[in-house]
Design a protein around this motif. Structure first.
Motif, PDB file in Angstrom:
ATOM      1  N   MET A 136     -64.107 -35.918  52.690  1.00 18.69           N
ATOM      2  CA  MET A 136     -63.025 -35.113  52.355  1.00 18.69           C
ATOM      3  C   MET A 136     -62.634 -34.078  53.503  1.00 18.69           C
ATOM      4  O   MET A 136     -63.400 -33.848  54.389  1.00 18.69           O
ATOM      5  CB  MET A 136     -63.489 -34.305  51.210  1.00 18.69           C
ATOM      6  N   SER A 137     -61.288 -33.845  53.102  1.00 23.14           N
ATOM      7  CA  SER A 137     -60.752 -32.961  54.101  1.00 23.14           C
ATOM      8  C   SER A 137     -61.101 -31.379  53.568  1.00 23.14           C
ATOM      9  O   SER A 137     -61.442 -31.495  52.145  1.00 23.14           O
ATOM     10  CB  SER A 137     -59.233 -33.078  54.053  1.00 23.14           C
ATOM     11  N   HIS A 138     -60.740 -30.448  54.287  1.00 23.48           N
ATOM     12  CA  HIS A 138     -61.090 -29.079  53.885  1.00 23.48           C
ATOM     13  C   HIS A 138     -60.127 -28.807  52.715  1.00 23.48           C
ATOM     14  O   HIS A 138     -60.529 -27.949  52.016  1.00 23.48           O
ATOM     15  CB  HIS A 138     -61.090 -28.019  54.934  1.00 23.48           C
ATOM     16  N   GLU A 139     -59.177 -29.361  52.813  1.00 21.81           N
ATOM     17  CA  GLU A 139     -58.039 -28.967  51.679  1.00 21.81           C
ATOM     18  C   GLU A 139     -58.572 -29.701  50.156  1.00 21.81           C
ATOM     19  O   GLU A 139     -58.509 -29.260  48.985  1.00 21.81           O
ATOM     20  CB  GLU A 139     -56.678 -29.486  51.543  1.00 21.81           C
ATOM     21  N   GLU A 140     -58.990 -30.907  50.412  1.00 20.61           N
ATOM     22  CA  GLU A 140     -59.651 -31.784  49.121  1.00 20.61           C
ATOM     23  C   GLU A 140     -60.735 -30.910  48.425  1.00 20.61           C
ATOM     24  O   GLU A 140     -61.166 -30.820  47.350  1.00 20.61           O
ATOM     25  CB  GLU A 140     -59.842 -33.110  49.644  1.00 20.61           C
ATOM     26  N   ALA A 141     -61.668 -30.549  49.740  1.00 14.24           N
ATOM     27  CA  ALA A 141     -62.971 -29.760  49.237  1.00 14.24           C
ATOM     28  C   ALA A 141     -62.719 -28.586  48.559  1.00 14.24           C
ATOM     29  O   ALA A 141     -63.242 -28.222  47.435  1.00 14.24           O
ATOM     30  CB  ALA A 141     -63.768 -29.564  50.391  1.00 14.24           C
ATOM     31  N   SER A 142     -61.743 -27.864  48.848  1.00 14.56           N
ATOM     32  CA  SER A 142     -61.411 -26.401  48.394  1.00 14.56           C
ATOM     33  C   SER A 142     -60.871 -26.743  46.924  1.00 14.56           C
ATOM     34  O   SER A 142     -61.157 -25.779  46.054  1.00 14.56           O
ATOM     35  CB  SER A 142     -60.355 -25.941  49.525  1.00 14.56           C
ATOM     36  N   ALA A 143     -59.873 -27.909  46.640  1.00 14.38           N
ATOM     37  CA  ALA A 143     -59.681 -28.160  45.498  1.00 14.38           C
ATOM     38  C   ALA A 143     -60.641 -28.459  44.404  1.00 14.38           C
ATOM     39  O   ALA A 143     -60.389 -28.073  43.362  1.00 14.38           O
ATOM     40  CB  ALA A 143     -58.125 -28.955  45.732  1.00 14.38           C
ATOM     41  N   ALA A 144     -61.359 -29.231  44.901  1.00 14.17           N
ATOM     42  CA  ALA A 144     -62.397 -29.862  44.081  1.00 14.17           C
ATOM     43  C   ALA A 144     -63.407 -28.774  43.690  1.00 14.17           C
ATOM     44  O   ALA A 144     -63.689 -28.642  42.520  1.00 14.17           O
ATOM     45  CB  ALA A 144     -63.239 -30.956  44.837  1.00 14.17           C
ATOM     46  N   MET A 145     -63.491 -27.722  44.701  1.00 16.02           N
ATOM     47  CA  MET A 145     -64.572 -26.703  44.241  1.00 16.02           C
ATOM     48  C   MET A 145     -63.724 -25.978  43.358  1.00 16.02           C
ATOM     49  O   MET A 145     -64.482 -25.235  42.415  1.00 16.02           O
ATOM     50  CB  MET A 145     -65.003 -25.971  45.595  1.00 16.02           C
ATOM     51  N   GLU A 146     -62.639 -25.628  43.516  1.00 12.41           N
ATOM     52  CA  GLU A 146     -62.010 -24.483  42.649  1.00 12.41           C
ATOM     53  C   GLU A 146     -61.877 -25.299  41.010  1.00 12.41           C
ATOM     54  O   GLU A 146     -61.925 -24.378  40.288  1.00 12.41           O
ATOM     55  CB  GLU A 146     -60.547 -24.476  43.165  1.00 12.41           C
ATOM     56  N   LEU A 147     -61.707 -26.408  40.929  1.00 10.30           N
ATOM     57  CA  LEU A 147     -61.720 -27.058  39.691  1.00 10.30           C
ATOM     58  C   LEU A 147     -63.141 -26.857  39.023  1.00 10.30           C
ATOM     59  O   LEU A 147     -63.149 -26.745  37.725  1.00 10.30           O
ATOM     60  CB  LEU A 147     -61.400 -28.398  39.786  1.00 10.30           C
ATOM     61  N   GLN A 148     -64.115 -26.276  39.887  1.00 11.31           N
ATOM     62  CA  GLN A 148     -65.587 -26.347  39.282  1.00 11.31           C
ATOM     63  C   GLN A 148     -65.780 -24.858  39.317  1.00 11.31           C
ATOM     64  O   GLN A 148     -67.018 -24.437  38.805  1.00 11.31           O
ATOM     65  CB  GLN A 148     -66.297 -27.075  40.209  1.00 11.31           C
ATOM     66  N   GLY A 149     -64.821 -24.042  39.510  1.00 14.32           N
ATOM     67  CA  GLY A 149     -64.945 -22.618  39.293  1.00 14.32           C
ATOM     68  C   GLY A 149     -65.658 -21.799  40.539  1.00 14.32           C
ATOM     69  O   GLY A 149     -66.334 -20.514  40.499  1.00 14.32           O
ATOM     70  N   PHE A 150     -65.374 -22.319  41.535  1.00 15.28           N
ATOM     71  CA  PHE A 150     -66.025 -21.899  42.901  1.00 15.28           C
ATOM     72  C   PHE A 150     -64.675 -21.662  43.886  1.00 15.28           C
ATOM     73  O   PHE A 150     -63.792 -22.085  43.691  1.00 15.28           O
ATOM     74  CB  PHE A 150     -66.662 -22.838  43.657  1.00 15.28           C
ATOM     75  N   ILE A 151     -64.686 -20.438  44.440  1.00 15.05           N
ATOM     76  CA  ILE A 151     -63.902 -20.130  45.695  1.00 15.05           C
ATOM     77  C   ILE A 151     -64.396 -20.104  46.879  1.00 15.05           C
ATOM     78  O   ILE A 151     -65.621 -19.829  46.998  1.00 15.05           O
ATOM     79  CB  ILE A 151     -63.218 -18.688  45.177  1.00 15.05           C
ATOM     80  N   GLY A 152     -63.846 -20.102  47.803  1.00 12.51           N
ATOM     81  CA  GLY A 152     -64.366 -20.024  49.352  1.00 12.51           C
ATOM     82  C   GLY A 152     -63.390 -19.982  50.397  1.00 12.51           C
ATOM     83  O   GLY A 152     -62.138 -19.783  49.967  1.00 12.51           O
ATOM     84  N   THR A 153     -64.058 -20.015  51.539  1.00 10.35           N
ATOM     85  CA  THR A 153     -63.205 -19.988  52.651  1.00 10.35           C
ATOM     86  C   THR A 153     -63.643 -21.177  53.661  1.00 10.35           C
ATOM     87  O   THR A 153     -64.867 -21.624  53.531  1.00 10.35           O
ATOM     88  CB  THR A 153     -63.604 -18.748  53.370  1.00 10.35           C
ATOM     89  N   VAL A 154     -62.643 -21.561  54.178  1.00 10.27           N
ATOM     90  CA  VAL A 154     -63.010 -22.915  55.471  1.00 10.27           C
ATOM     91  C   VAL A 154     -62.184 -21.927  56.589  1.00 10.27           C
ATOM     92  O   VAL A 154     -61.433 -21.506  56.800  1.00 10.27           O
ATOM     93  CB  VAL A 154     -61.995 -24.075  55.095  1.00 10.27           C
ATOM     94  N   SER A 155     -63.261 -22.345  57.702  1.00  9.83           N
ATOM     95  CA  SER A 155     -62.858 -21.657  58.837  1.00  9.83           C
ATOM     96  C   SER A 155     -63.504 -22.497  60.199  1.00  9.83           C
ATOM     97  O   SER A 155     -64.318 -23.482  59.884  1.00  9.83           O
ATOM     98  CB  SER A 155     -63.665 -20.439  59.224  1.00  9.83           C
TER      99      SER A 155
END
Length: 74
Positions: A24-43
């Motif tokens: 997955m790209s970092h955008e796809e991973a962030s979107a998938a995690m947000e749907l599961q109730g997680f927030i985060g950072t990618v750097s």
């Protein structure tokens, strides 16, 4: 936290862990995690892991900022 209190994810070798799929790209991973109730950072990582350039750190939306629930390399 007891294991029974944690979100339970399925693992499919070389395919996925919970909502995250390998490749997955970092955008796809962030979107998938947000749907599961997680927030985060990618750097950008300070130390490369093979071809992986980004470090993603996610926590549950209600958890303190210093609590890491998932760390991934993208």
């Amino acid at each position: 936290m007891n294991d029974s209190d944690r979100v339970q994810w399925h693992y499919t070798p070389f395919d996925s862990v919970g909502p995250l799929r390998f490749g997955m790209s970092h955008e796809e991973a962030s979107a998938a995690m947000e749907l599961q109730g997680f927030i985060g950072t990618v750097s950008s990582t300070h130390q490369r892991h093979g071809a992986l350039d980004f470090l993603a750190v996610f926590r549950e939306r209600t958890a303190p900022a210093y609590v890491r629930a998932v760390t991934g390399y993208l």
